[in-house]
Design an enzyme around this catalytic site. Sequence first.
Site, mmCIF file in Angstrom:
data_model
loop_
_atom_site.group_PDB
_atom_site.id
_atom_site.type_symbol
_atom_site.label_atom_id
_atom_site.label_comp_id
_atom_site.label_asym_id
_atom_site.label_seq_id
_atom_site.Cartn_x
_atom_site.Cartn_y
_atom_site.Cartn_z
ATOM 1 N N PHE A 10 -54.728 -17.032 -52.755
ATOM 2 C CA PHE A 10 -53.383 -17.593 -52.892
ATOM 3 C C PHE A 10 -52.775 -17.294 -54.250
ATOM 4 O O PHE A 10 -51.561 -17.354 -54.424
ATOM 5 C CB PHE A 10 -53.411 -19.108 -52.635
ATOM 6 C CG PHE A 10 -53.749 -19.950 -53.826
ATOM 7 C CD1 PHE A 10 -55.050 -20.200 -54.183
ATOM 8 C CD2 PHE A 10 -52.735 -20.499 -54.596
ATOM 9 C CE1 PHE A 10 -55.349 -20.979 -55.288
ATOM 10 C CE2 PHE A 10 -53.026 -21.280 -55.697
ATOM 11 C CZ PHE A 10 -54.341 -21.518 -56.050
ATOM 12 N N LYS A 11 -53.614 -16.979 -55.235
ATOM 13 C CA LYS A 11 -53.078 -16.757 -56.573
ATOM 14 C C LYS A 11 -52.117 -15.571 -56.618
ATOM 15 O O LYS A 11 -51.244 -15.509 -57.479
ATOM 16 C CB LYS A 11 -54.211 -16.626 -57.575
ATOM 17 C CG LYS A 11 -54.955 -17.967 -57.699
ATOM 18 C CD LYS A 11 -56.069 -17.971 -58.701
ATOM 19 C CE LYS A 11 -56.594 -19.375 -58.954
ATOM 20 N NZ LYS A 11 -57.477 -19.872 -57.891
#
Length: 476
Positions: A124-125
């Site tokens: 998700f980063k």
Amino acid sequence: MNAGIGAANRAQPMQHVSTRGAAPPLDFRGATLAGLASDGGLYVPERWPRLEADAFRRLRTARYTETAVAVLAPFVGAALGARELEALVEEAYAGFAHAAVTPLVQLDHRHWLLELHHGPTLAFKDLALQLLGRLFAHFLQDERAPLTIIGATSGDTGSAAIAAVAGLPGMRIVMLHPEGRVSEVQRRQMTTVEAANVHNIAVAGSFDDAQAIVKALFNDARFRARHRLSAVNSINWARLAAQVVYYVHAAVRLGAPDAPVAFAVPTGNFGDVFAGYVASRMGLPVSALIVATNENDILARALARGDYSRGALTPTASPSMDIQVSSNFERLLFDLHGRDAEALAAAMAGFEASGRMAIPEPLRAEAARLFRPARVDGGEMAETLAHAHAATGQLLDPHTGVGLAAARRLEAEIDGPIVTLATAHAAKFPAAVEAATGVFPMLPGRVAGIFDRPERFTRLPAETAAVAAFIDGLGA
Ligand SMILES: *Cc1c(COP(=O)(O)O)cnc(C)c1O
């Protein structure tokens, strides 16, 4: 692509203030480039902008990038023109492998997954960092002195930051990871990047050791100025702002603003779940934010009992959540203290000296109205992976498994849909996934090349001086 942008909202300038009150307020550009504030605090917007219910409703059929512009515009203020913001957002998400960028997957009548792992490094980063890299390049385009981005990673931040910065002009990146405590896939995603502006350091210590070194370098004013240090880890406000987008994007598809939605968030540094809090402060009806931790449960203890204290670090199958101090929790404490920076600075000084803080009960109770803590151990995580695979055919990664286990545990206390954030692709943690499900998750073809390329990194002791000397050695 103007869904939901209030013209008046955009025109208002937005300043960002430090949680410790002794650093100068900065606009969005300044806060983005600064990362950590010069007084050791974290930047937050001076106020939480609100979107009207109709602005949320207009986003129900919006593309991800349209939602991003609508959500980010009030934070960006005058720091970017409307066209510039749109262009940066379009570029940032063009490389995602799913047309919906962050697709929702339904598991059963209550539970959903929000898949945040379709970016270049499968976690998700990427959602925040693909945008942040472009913001940096845009804000620095007229400057001559190079910027040194420095960060500590327990795995996913590092690869995502490197992917976001590799080859961009005007900056280099120095990324510290705790040697032997990141998965092979995570390590190779960092160390096989060939760009000359990428420098990996394997620190002989824990993630907290690495993070402490980064903090110490930032607190050294001369070193910081000499190298124009900046951060891309989750202490950077712009990164959190970018993460608010997918909460809004998911919730409006599941009935918001006319019905509330809950989120279960696999939590480490408290950045991702804090973005959910920001979404709620912007007016999104969020019924609960489930703070799912593994055995490293400082946040679960803080929210359940007011006991914010470091313990010993326990390595787990969800290494990106293996931390003992959650930097972004300070941002929530700032709001809980009524934004009294002096009081918070004193509380943080006490915590930094003693490793513990007793959160006053009225403040803890206030936080617990929205934040529901849940500590999930490795056994329950593995059962959840096995159950999800058997029941739905979905292969989840261990971090997502912690989140879903927490969501299932608390489902009876929460109304409406519960969205678990799927923070990484299962193939980033193949051993744990295979152990739990009997199925080996395959890496998507677009990233499989990391096993063929040579690795490049430097081993250093967990000492600030050693890392400082390395950076000095890179030259200006
Ligand atoms: C970083 C990370 C987390 C924790 O997110 P925070 O913002 O640090 O709370 C959870 N899962 C994965 C896969 C991560 O990479």
